[in-house]
Design an enzyme around this catalytic site. Structure first.
Site, PDB file in Angstrom:
ATOM      1  N   ASP A  73      24.929  24.703  45.414  1.00 17.15           N
ATOM      2  CA  ASP A  73      24.241  25.939  45.796  1.00 17.15           C
ATOM      3  C   ASP A  73      24.697  27.130  44.954  1.00 17.15           C
ATOM      4  OD1 ASP A  73      23.246  24.340  47.777  1.00 17.15           O
ATOM      5  OD2 ASP A  73      23.851  25.639  49.442  1.00 17.15           O
ATOM      6  N   HIS A 218      29.232  24.054  45.568  1.00 18.64           N
ATOM      7  CA  HIS A 218      28.694  25.258  44.931  1.00 18.64           C
ATOM      8  C   HIS A 218      28.968  25.250  43.428  1.00 18.64           C
ATOM      9  CE1 HIS A 218      29.218  26.425  49.168  1.00 18.64           C
ATOM     10  NE2 HIS A 218      28.195  27.237  48.961  1.00 18.64           N
TER      11      HIS A 218
END
Length: 253
Positions: A73, A218
């Site tokens: 992400d 991430h």
């Protein structure tokens, strides 16, 4: 009927019954307790998309083939994402990248490389602001659609998957995603990798992940060194056990 609608209906019924059967202070205490419970349940639904409280989400793939889906992400990041792609390429691993629309527009070549190397793109909103989850109706649809159009312009194909910023959801998200033909993706493994040493992240994933897992990591807002070290360790540990790393397209077939 979604859990949100069911809980709302039960709450309304409870308030009506308490108002009819109770009197004075007891009525107010009961109503207050019912409303407090409703707010607690709904609050949990806001902060965890995997509860499927407001709308359905996918939190894992079908097991049986020893596959894991790594998802990243908050990118693309001009430093961290290319370094991560190098690691994935070296280990012949596929992943899914939930890109922020405005960051994708700022780093078009990285987005194109993601697709070129066989990974899947997902929509992670256009701006990824804290207030995104307070949007409703047309403003919410516009925020998500802007990211769809940005990614489609860069790659020629619109994403099929959406992950909300910080995993937050609200009662308006489901209808918007249905209108845009997007599937909400959650996760079953979250190692809280941001600001976490690589070895800790890898250990958390190794302990929690299994066949069909969707892992939340991430590539934005993280140390490139920790990111690449953690992913290298995760892939190495599971490939040694016979696992393969695939995109959402593959694990959700």
């Amino acid at each position: 009927m979604t859990p949100f609608k069911y809980v709302t209906a039960v709450t309304a019924s409870g308030l009506i019954v308490s108002a009819a059967l109770l009197h004075g202070q007891a009525r107010w205490w009961c109503a207050g307790a019912i409303l407090m419970l409703y707010l607690l349940i709904s609050g949990a639904g806001v902060f965890s998309s995997s509860l499927n409280y407001f709308c359905d989400s996918v939190r894992g793939g079908k097991p049986g083939r020893k596959r894991i889906a790594l998802t990243f992400d908050d990118g693309p990041d001009p430093v961290a994402t290319p370094a991560l792609l190098d690691v994935l390429l070296a280990h012949q691993a596929r992943a899914t990248f939930f890109c922020v629309g405005e960051l994708a527009e700022a780093n078009p070549e990285i987005v194109r490389r993601i697709v070129k190397e066989g990974h899947t793109l997902g929509n992670h909103s256009y701006q990824h602001k804290w207030w995104t989850n307070f949007l409703t109706g047309i403003p919410l649809e516009t925020e998500i659609l802007r990211a769809q159009l940005a990614l489609k312009d860069l790659t020629g194909a619109a994403p099929a998957y959406y992950r909300s910023p910080m995993g937050l959801t609200n009662p308006h998200l489901g209808p918007v995603l249905r209108a845009l033909e997007l599937r909400l993706i959650s996760w079953d493994v979250r190692p809280f990798d941001r600001g976490t040493p690589a070895e800790v992240t890898a250990a958390r994933v190794s302990k929690a992940a299994g066949d069909g897992s969707i892992v939340l990591l991430h590539d934005g807002g993280v140390s490139p060194e920790d990111l690449t070290a953690a992913v290298t360790e995760i892939i190495g540990r599971f490939q040694a056990l016979g696992y393969t790393f695939v995109s959402l397209d593959e694990i959700l077939q």
